[in-house]
Motif scaffolding. Structure first.
Motif, mmCIF file in Angstrom:
data_model
loop_
_atom_site.group_PDB
_atom_site.id
_atom_site.type_symbol
_atom_site.label_atom_id
_atom_site.label_comp_id
_atom_site.label_asym_id
_atom_site.label_seq_id
_atom_site.Cartn_x
_atom_site.Cartn_y
_atom_site.Cartn_z
ATOM 1 N N HIS A 1 -5.204 -1.582 -7.751
ATOM 2 C CA HIS A 1 -3.955 -1.104 -8.617
ATOM 3 C C HIS A 1 -4.075 -1.861 -10.049
ATOM 4 C CE1 HIS A 1 -1.956 0.929 -5.557
ATOM 5 N NE2 HIS A 1 -2.410 0.043 -4.714
ATOM 6 N N THR B 1 2.828 2.118 4.241
ATOM 7 C CA THR B 1 2.716 3.132 3.603
ATOM 8 C C THR B 1 2.133 4.401 4.108
ATOM 9 O OG1 THR B 1 0.487 2.408 2.876
ATOM 10 C CG2 THR B 1 2.214 1.537 1.524
ATOM 11 N N ALA C 1 -6.444 -3.913 -3.792
ATOM 12 C CA ALA C 1 -6.667 -2.441 -3.578
ATOM 13 C C ALA C 1 -6.876 -1.616 -4.836
ATOM 14 C CB ALA C 1 -5.252 -1.937 -2.932
ATOM 15 N N GLU D 1 -10.438 -0.924 -0.150
ATOM 16 C CA GLU D 1 -9.902 -1.674 -0.519
ATOM 17 C C GLU D 1 -10.951 -3.088 -0.590
ATOM 18 O OE1 GLU D 1 -6.437 -2.995 1.340
ATOM 19 O OE2 GLU D 1 -5.193 -1.063 0.997
ATOM 20 N N LYS E 1 -2.158 -5.883 -4.052
ATOM 21 C CA LYS E 1 -2.610 -4.876 -5.034
ATOM 22 C C LYS E 1 -3.594 -4.897 -5.707
ATOM 23 C CE LYS E 1 1.041 -2.996 -7.138
ATOM 24 N NZ LYS E 1 2.144 -2.638 -7.961
ATOM 25 N N HIS E 2 -3.927 -5.995 -6.135
ATOM 26 C CA HIS E 2 -5.165 -6.346 -6.886
ATOM 27 C C HIS E 2 -6.519 -6.065 -6.117
ATOM 28 C CE1 HIS E 2 -8.040 -8.053 -9.662
ATOM 29 N NE2 HIS E 2 -8.589 -8.781 -8.704
ATOM 30 N N ALA F 1 1.998 -9.959 -2.346
ATOM 31 C CA ALA F 1 2.238 -8.681 -2.631
ATOM 32 C C ALA F 1 1.345 -8.192 -3.816
ATOM 33 C CB ALA F 1 3.691 -8.161 -2.634
ATOM 34 N N ALA F 2 1.315 -8.918 -4.811
ATOM 35 C CA ALA F 2 0.600 -8.860 -5.994
ATOM 36 C C ALA F 2 -0.945 -8.788 -5.733
ATOM 37 C CB ALA F 2 1.100 -9.667 -7.044
ATOM 38 N N ASP G 1 2.475 -9.925 -13.128
ATOM 39 C CA ASP G 1 2.041 -9.886 -11.661
ATOM 40 C C ASP G 1 0.651 -10.882 -11.477
ATOM 41 O OD1 ASP G 1 4.254 -8.373 -11.119
ATOM 42 O OD2 ASP G 1 3.296 -6.437 -11.287
ATOM 43 N N MET H 1 -2.381 -3.703 -12.882
ATOM 44 C CA MET H 1 -1.445 -4.686 -12.732
ATOM 45 C C MET H 1 -0.857 -4.912 -14.056
ATOM 46 S SD MET H 1 -1.854 -5.497 -9.410
ATOM 47 C CE MET H 1 -0.774 -6.794 -9.232
#
Length: 225
Positions: A58, A158, A56, A192, A53-54, A49-50, A64, A60
């Protein structure tokens, strides 16, 4: 910032993470064992998940990101470029780190110091090494004015729209004038794994790097409309 904007496909440049001879230590988890035939082991749901997110864009938390890395094959790690992958996160060193450190990543973003150890997991390599942490998202991507882009998909959890941008050429991607304000390095909602950069950052990288290393960024000029 000048009136030019660029998009980079560096996060899809798999050669930058291929067989680097590195294994990871994630917060709260034991060290990964040396990879067999450079095959990356399965990660936990938390780590996966981390990484997503990176990818995409986000911002951090440090916990994470990979806590540290260790070299299990120095002959392979010596081939690492100044931009490379650390457990799915984008890492930098050398000239690339020097250039990026002078530019605006947005609030919360920047270069995060990262330790890489020798095989003993105790002796740090000289470095310095860093992980890129994205700090800015600009809602400037204009899909209706762009060309050569795939159909959007909707994330099943989401509900967010995601655009597929691959095999790009100069001029394919259109952005609004909002791209010209603020951070020099950012990502856009719904796009992304593609990094947008200011012209001055791109020119600084072009000046500092040899042609082959500059090409690793897979840059394409955007249209500001």
């Amino acid at each position: 910032m000048t009136g030019q904007v660029w998009i980079s496909e560096v996060m899809s440049n798999n050669e930058l993470g291929n067989k680097l001879g590195l294994r990871q230590k994630w917060f709260g988890e034991p060290w990964e064992a040396p990879y067999v035939n450079h095959r990356v082991p399965d990660t936990s749901k938390t780590v996966f998940a981390a990484i997503m997110k990176h990818y995409a864009g986000h911002t951090m938390r440090r916990e994470d990101m990979p806590e540290a890395s260790a070299v299990y094959s120095m002959s392979h790690f010596k081939r690492a470029k100044d931009i490379f992958f650390l457990g799915g996160f984008l890492g930098v060193k050398g000239k690339v780190a020097e250039v990026l450190s002078k530019f605006d990543f947005g609030v919360g973003g920047g270069l995060v110091r990262h330790t890489i150890y020798e095989a003993d997991q105790k002796t740090p390599l000289a470095g310095p090494f860093y992980i890129i942490n994205f700090g800015s998202k600009k809602d400037c991507f204009l899909p209706d004015a762009s060309t050569n882009i795939g159909k959007p998909s909707v994330h099943h959890e989401t509900g967010r729209t995601r655009w597929s941008l691959a095999y790009l050429k100069d001029g394919d991607i259109a952005v609004s004038p909002a791209a010209l304000v603020g951070a020099d390095l950012w990502m856009c909602p719904g796009v992304e794994g593609r990094i947008f950069m200011s012209h001055r950052l791109v020119e600084a990288l072009r000046t500092a790097l040899i042609d082959a290393d500059f090409a690793d960024f897979k840059l394409h000029r955007c249209r500001v409309v």
